[in-house]
Design an enzyme around this catalytic site. Structure first.
Site, mmCIF file in Angstrom:
data_model
loop_
_atom_site.group_PDB
_atom_site.id
_atom_site.type_symbol
_atom_site.label_atom_id
_atom_site.label_comp_id
_atom_site.label_asym_id
_atom_site.label_seq_id
_atom_site.Cartn_x
_atom_site.Cartn_y
_atom_site.Cartn_z
ATOM 1 N N HIS A 12 0.857 -1.192 0.000
ATOM 2 C CA HIS A 12 0.000 0.000 0.000
ATOM 3 C C HIS A 12 0.891 1.238 0.000
ATOM 4 O O HIS A 12 2.092 1.144 0.265
ATOM 5 C CB HIS A 12 -0.920 0.016 1.231
ATOM 6 N N LYS A 39 0.360 4.493 4.662
ATOM 7 C CA LYS A 39 -0.513 3.565 5.386
ATOM 8 C C LYS A 39 0.298 2.823 6.428
ATOM 9 O O LYS A 39 1.135 1.971 6.099
ATOM 10 C CB LYS A 39 -1.174 2.581 4.414
#
Lengths: 278, 278
Positions: free
Chosen positions: A162, A166
């Site tokens: 990601h 994140k």
């Protein structure tokens, strides 16, 4: 069919902007020119595709919502705000009897569900609005229930990539691992490999440069301990466009639900949206 | 629990040998020292792990089966013979009231099912005995039924690699494609890419050299037309060992079924075996 007035909360945030822009183009919807925002946002408004949207901070929203609801009595909210706002926003919506789609993750999820269940208006709460991923999760839940232990004597490896910002492990990955454990894997969620280095993402994974700032690439590999077989499941999402379709399906679903006979149910998931399409 | 006498038909064939050898090692089973074989086989017997198995051609099996059933009245058959033998063998088993697991593919499948449904003994018919693959198929069947059209606006690519001798397209691939089409893909089974060249298999696919003669590697790739997402499902099977466990589970299932109250049902699939374990 008249178009549904929809208020996209969370502007000027990235996902809210994508939703607002798509709502303008979606003939089922009319974008309401107001958006709840955070107290730290200084701009009084934001312009999306040439349309001016007035931003309402928590401190002023109570005094303004009455007029907005007079102008748009059938308003439905789409919430892509911030984890810290989830619970207060849900209380605000239910207090004013505004059906809502909660796309924001985080917050106290049990409290969120409790507020909705006690309310007078329906809501769709979904940690993931990508219908194909929800479908994939449902497939694994079905398998876990129907064939418990099917993959015993297998070893699992989970990798998820990601955007660098994140910090936590993907909730989708955790949910799928839970099903896979029911299928016999015995995997510790702490062993999910988080890829967050843009260099690795671009060079080793081949993630397009333009999506390094917003993507979710997951691979689950199941290997038989005797080497006789390997099963692998991959879902690679680039950008946020995939969440638009599911979110707006949820809006249409809520619009239909509130006009149907009241069955007493308030809290819906994406599975409800997907299996009872509007 | 007394062990179940099992007759593995199809010796000296490759898969039957694997099954016979595994049956000798499986304490739930006793390998019966006879095996139905083809008319063209010259050897009167074959030795598996030191045990001599007498081979019975179609021309002599009728005269011998009576004595075998006297010696092993609770006999269950496992059939890994040849597509051309499927229907005649099923008639032979039902005529002599021998429960059987039909692992052989091909033949006239409708006629096969009809013979079993009219018979007095239960049978498990499964085109694929690998439980994990059967489970995967069931997952896709569930999704196709629950979320029809979930993957519309996606494009499908299917590649399957099998040993050079396999002339036809994989039946498993065709079955999965059928489910995927219900999910909105609109894919022609003729577009399944068959990989049969051992050089490509070893160099490009990385299939272990020792499994070039017996493997099934499948990859299904679903791409959103707008490039926003990719879903990929892979199942790579090396050798034949994975089929042993499902086959013997089916034997144990049949042994249990024939001792239960007769519910009138004769024909079972691997899904029955997997959801009603013995």
């Amino acid at each position: 069919m008249t178009s549904i007035p929809v208020m996209i909360n969370g502007l000027p945030g990235n996902v809210a902007q994508i939703m607002a822009s798509a709502a303008i183009r979606d003939e089922r919807l009319t974008l309401v020119p107001f958006s709840l925002t955070g107290e730290i946002i200084d701009d009084p408004s934001v312009t999306v595709d040439g349309q001016k949207i007035t931003l309402l901070k928590p401190s002023i929203r109570d005094s303004r919502i009455g007029h907005i609801l007079e102008a748009y009595p059938d308003l439905i909210v789409v919430d892509y705000t911030h984890p810290t706002a989830v619970n207060a926003n849900a209380e605000f919506y239910t207090e004013h009897r505004i059906p809502f789609v909660m796309g924001t993750t985080g917050g106290d999820r049990d409290a969120l569900e409790a507020v909705v269940n006690l309310a007078d208006t329906p809501a769709v709460i979904a940690p993931n609005m990508a219908k194909q991923i929800v479908g994939l999760q449902a497939m694994f839940e079905y398998a876990a229930k129907t064939f418990p232990g099917l993959f015993k004597d297998y070893t699992l490896e989970v990798k998820e990539s990601h955007q660098q910002g994140k910090a936590d492990t993907s909730g989708t990955a955790k949910a799928l691992v839970s099903c896979l454990n029911d299928l016999g894997l015995g995997f510790d969620v702490n062993d999910i490999q988080q890829i967050r280095d843009p260099k690795v993402q671009e060079k080793e994974w081949g993630i397009p440069k333009e999506h390094l700032g917003g993507h979710g690439w997951h691979t689950y590999t199941l290997r038989a301990d005797d080497g006789s077989s390997l099963f692998e499941f991959t879902h690679n999402i680039n950008g946020r466009d995939i969440y638009v379709s599911g979110t707006f399906d949820a809006v249409v679903f809520l619009d239909k639900k509130r006009r149907e006979d009241d069955d007493g149910k308030r809290l819906y998931t994406m599975i409800d949206v997907m299996t009872q399409p509007g």
